[in-house]
Design an enzyme around this catalytic site. Structure first.
Site, short mmCIF file in Angstrom:
data_model
loop_
_atom_site.label_atom_id
_atom_site.label_comp_id
_atom_site.label_asym_id
_atom_site.label_seq_id
_atom_site.Cartn_x
_atom_site.Cartn_y
_atom_site.Cartn_z
N SER A 216 -6.28 3.00 3.85
CA SER A 216 -5.76 2.59 2.96
C SER A 216 -6.64 2.04 2.01
CB SER A 216 -4.40 1.47 3.68
OG SER A 216 -3.65 1.44 2.73
N LYS B 178 0.02 3.32 -2.63
CA LYS B 178 -1.12 5.14 -3.08
C LYS B 178 -0.75 6.49 -2.26
CE LYS B 178 -4.83 2.11 -0.61
NZ LYS B 178 -4.40 -0.11 -0.32
N SER C 180 0.96 -1.35 -0.37
CA SER C 180 -0.10 0.43 -0.47
C SER C 180 1.04 1.30 0.47
CB SER C 180 -0.72 -0.53 1.06
OG SER C 180 -1.96 -0.72 0.49
N LYS D 230 3.07 6.72 5.64
CA LYS D 230 1.88 5.33 4.64
C LYS D 230 2.59 3.98 5.50
CE LYS D 230 -1.21 4.50 2.35
NZ LYS D 230 -1.26 2.76 3.56
#
Length: 365
Positions: A111, A54, A51, A213
């Site tokens: 997420s 992202k 992820s 993140k």
């Protein structure tokens, strides 16, 4: 209670970072304002971003807002393709809508894999067209080891990156779009009556933490770009392939603490940046850490503790701390304080104090 836990964490981190141990996986500590590298290990090894993908999805969306293609208050619909994405997700029905601002927050905080597709379709007409733009942007930013085949980082052999490349997109997204800084620092958000929590434990436990993140799949392990600011100085740590969310948090926190504790006048003469540091000629190709991941369904249900190549030396340092303290309580409390509210990939809890299971579910973010 919170200040007591924070004090324990700080004590542990000082012990851990007195002599920062090497990691078995890629790690990078840098200053985003200048690009200066403060610590680097295996930063050109090829890795699955999970992820962390992202970061690029958000960056391209920020570009689209700047270009006037969408506005923060625009409503974007959920398509059938979006509903078919596996968790982590918001779980909207076909035809339901979110504002662009809600969508960006859901992507960054929760997420949400379904919402990346919603943004892609709203901005570029299709996910594939949006992915083309992601890859073009990666080339423009000099991300030479990166390739995207989806917008969310779900498992795919062709979804590739490196710690250096992740640092480049992280630096770009915060320096070019500072107006969205609050999104990266939010520990949770609400959509209607639902609370959607972040997997980034440092946002609640590390002094000055402000992003960015996390990511997880079985093959990538637990990844994070952790950011913190103290006394006007911001540092970022990239950690890839840890065996659990807790180990990821501890490694990232130790890197950041090391940076803040050792940053001094000598850095004025440090000219090594993420752009100028020579590429590693012995960088490894894509690998998997599936057998070391403490998540059900990944192949290694129990936390990996053997003396094999994947054992993190952080655990040795932590063991020394416990002996030095003559009690296991300080270390247990510190590790508990670093845990996030939810196991990564597992359903969110409505309570911020929910306990983390010993082994998370193997669902990607």
């Amino acid at each position: 209670m919170r200040s007591h836990a924070a004090g324990i964490v700080a004590t542990l981190l000082i012990w851990l970072t007195a002599s920062l141990p090497a990691s078995a996986n890629p790690t990078l500590l840098f200053e985003p304002a200048t690009g200066k590298v403060l610590y680097a290990e295996d930063i050109d090894d090829i890795w699955h971003p999970a992820s962390l993908t992202k970061l690029m999805t958000a960056y391209v969306a920020f570009e689209a807002i700047k270009e006037g293609k969408v506005r923060l208050d625009d409503k974007i619909p959920c398509s059938l393709v979006a509903t078919l994405q596996p968790p982590s997700k918001v779980g909207l029905n076909v035809g339901a809508t979110l504002s662009v601002e809600q969508a960006l927050q859901a992507v960054i905080i929760k997420s949400a894999n379904d919402v990346t597709v919603m943004l892609a379709e709203a901005i570029s007409g299709s996910e594939s067209a949006f992915i083309d733009r992601m890859n073009a942007t990666a080339r423009r930013l000099g991300m030479t080891h990166t390739n995207f085949v989806n917008t969310n980082g779900l498992p795919d052999p062709g979804q590739l990156t490196s710690a250096r490349d992740i640092a480049k997109i992280s630096r770009a997204v915060v320096s070019e779009y500072p107006q969205y800084a609050s999104y990266w620092a939010m520990p949770d958000m609400r959509i209607g009556k639902r609370r959607l929590g972040s997997h980034n434990a440092l946002l609640r436990t590390f002094a000055g933490a402000d992003g960015l993140k996390t990511g997880f799949t079985c093959d990538s392990g637990y990844n994070v770009v952790a950011s913190a600011t103290r006394d006007g100085r911001r540092l970022m740590a990239v950690v890839l392939g840890e065996s659990s969310g807790n180990e990821r948090a501890i490694r990232a926190a130790s890197l950041l603490e090391y940076g803040f504790q050792t940053y001094d006048w000598k850095q004025l003469f440090n000219t090594t940046t993420i752009d100028t540091l020579p590429m590693d000629p012995s960088a490894k190709g894509i690998t998997t850490v599936r057998d070391t991941v403490a998540a059900w369904g990944c192949g290694g249900h129990k936390r990996h503790t053997s003396a094999g190549k994947h054992k993190s030396k952080n655990k040795v340092a932590t063991s020394k701390v416990k002996r030095a303290k003559k009690s296991g309580e300080a270390d247990d409390d510190a590790r508990s304080a670093l845990k996030g509210p939810d196991a990564e990939g597992a359903p969110s809890s409505s309570s911020a104090g929910a306990a983390q299971p010993q082994a998370a579910q193997a669902s990607p973010e």
